[in-house]
Design an enzyme around this catalytic site. Sequence first.
Site, PDB file in Angstrom:
ATOM      1  N   LYS A   1       0.852  -1.178   0.000  1.00 34.97           N
ATOM      2  CA  LYS A   1       0.000   0.000   0.000  1.00 34.97           C
ATOM      3  C   LYS A   1       0.894   1.236   0.000  1.00 34.97           C
ATOM      4  O   LYS A   1       1.759   1.383   0.852  1.00 34.97           O
ATOM      5  CB  LYS A   1      -0.904   0.011   1.238  1.00 34.97           C
ATOM      6  CG  LYS A   1      -1.947  -1.092   1.255  1.00 34.97           C
ATOM      7  CD  LYS A   1      -2.786  -1.023   2.518  1.00 34.97           C
ATOM      8  CE  LYS A   1      -3.798  -2.147   2.602  1.00 34.97           C
ATOM      9  NZ  LYS A   1      -4.875  -2.038   1.598  1.00 34.97           N
TER      10      LYS A   1
ATOM     11  N   ARG B   1      -9.585 -12.437   1.903  1.00 33.29           N
ATOM     12  CA  ARG B   1     -10.377 -13.563   1.375  1.00 33.29           C
ATOM     13  C   ARG B   1      -9.633 -14.895   1.514  1.00 33.29           C
ATOM     14  O   ARG B   1     -10.263 -15.938   1.600  1.00 33.29           O
ATOM     15  CB  ARG B   1     -10.767 -13.281  -0.074  1.00 33.29           C
ATOM     16  CG  ARG B   1      -9.622 -13.269  -1.070  1.00 33.29           C
ATOM     17  CD  ARG B   1      -9.989 -12.531  -2.341  1.00 33.29           C
ATOM     18  NE  ARG B   1     -10.219 -11.111  -2.085  1.00 33.29           N
ATOM     19  CZ  ARG B   1     -10.550 -10.224  -3.022  1.00 33.29           C
ATOM     20  NH1 ARG B   1     -10.712 -10.626  -4.266  1.00 33.29           N
ATOM     21  NH2 ARG B   1     -10.743  -8.956  -2.712  1.00 33.29           N
TER      22      ARG B   1
END
Length: 515
Positions: free
Chosen positions: A274, A349
């Site tokens: 990020k 996920r």
Amino acid sequence: MSYPHLYALGSLDHALTDTRYDALIVLACDFNHTELLALHETINTVGQVDQRIGQQLASLHCPTVPGQRLILAPVGSLDRDYDDVRSFADAAKQAVQLAKEMGAKAPLVWVEPVVTPFYRQAAAVSYLAMCQALWQPLEGREVVGEEKLEPLHCIGLCGVSPDQAAELMAIEAGRRLARDLAGTEPERMSALNFAAYCQEAFAGSAVQVEVVTDVATLQRDYPLMMAVARSSLAVKRHHPAVIRLTYNPEGAVAQTLLLAGKGLVYDTGGADLKVGGSMAGMSRDKGGGAAVAGFMKAIAGLQPEGVKVVAEIGAVRNSIGSDAFVPDEVLTSHAGVRVRIGNTDAEGRLVLADLLSHLREQALNEVTPQIYSIATLTGHAARSVGPYTALVENGPSRALQLAAKLQQFGDLWGDPCEISRSRREDFQFIQAKSAAEDVLSCNNAASSVTVRGHQFPMAFLVEASGLAAHGQHQAKPIPYLHLDIAGSGVDGGDWIHGKPSAAPMLALLAATLAD
């Protein structure tokens, strides 16, 4: 963990003489309500010289109320198509903050009763909203002291019964745990500390706690999660944990809930780092796991009959380093599904898929099981539905209208949700591109700029966890509902400084207890 004790009170006339309280907060559309008769003269007299009365939050000196402090908090219109009970919550938050600033420590609260059934939980929502507003971060409380940062020690609420007050305090105990877990900085609430905080919170309760930290065991049983954790293993204090929480009711079980919570205690994005300032706030990426723990804390206090609840939380840090997992790797899930990694910043996920696989196996032996996953999963959910929890369900869940039920109760309790459909395009999106894999984890773009960016991850979860074999038209259907709280998990959508909201706890609790 302390929070304002709630006392159930009868009529306002009787409560005004109770010496425990030092302020009166009135939440109403109409300050001329008959139950406020004793205050009409004061309100009308001040209203002649102060146009704020009835229009915006105002405080008055009133000798006839506790502490001589009167706070009038108008809730505004309630009869427009788009109005909902959050009008009471918003007014309650502002009012209790003003009471705190005025020096009150034990306010009395009167909430105007509204005949419309849509607002029947207004008093309960108001109390919970006040607790939300008063909460201060755990690391601040531990340094400065709870009594100094949170001086309000009780709230008296007119119009609720003692049983209702006890239920609301049990719910708030869970919400407070969820906020503490979600809102605490990444070292104080590392994966191991997250697990320890849960053990402390559930000690002596009706919920059993099991914590798995052995690296070899985790690598065998949670292979996708451990790929996310791989780079964090170099730092012992950053090691992962799986927290398993179980509530077994007394008597026969009629319903079993199985919950998976994403507990990313810090998400650097991994190899897909990020950048551009987007890493700040990623200590809150554990909001789903925090909400699951908070839900279980409330269940421990409420102890509902006939409902068994099992939860697994994957607490893990997605670190960057020489051993970080990278895109193009093919990993095998707990369910035996080969997953090609598209982006390491889509790590949540992977954690959920292994948790769901374990819960799937257990569901096959449980009474009327329902599986839920809760996660701060995609920026797309926040972009798509704003401050609402996004719901995506499989066929068996849709047949039972679980999402619709959650939305209905969320509206009543000020914890609103939006329903999205799982479509064939979502499953096509994650289809394997070669014989090397069975499924793709994602594309290599941010979810917020990907078409159906919060819907297709649910398709991945179904495939990677083995739930694809339990659809509506198969031999053993299992209802599954995915809840993405990327937009609802913090107040105002501020993931750096906003207070964790504990969403979707209220909606899920209300729907569960209604059965």
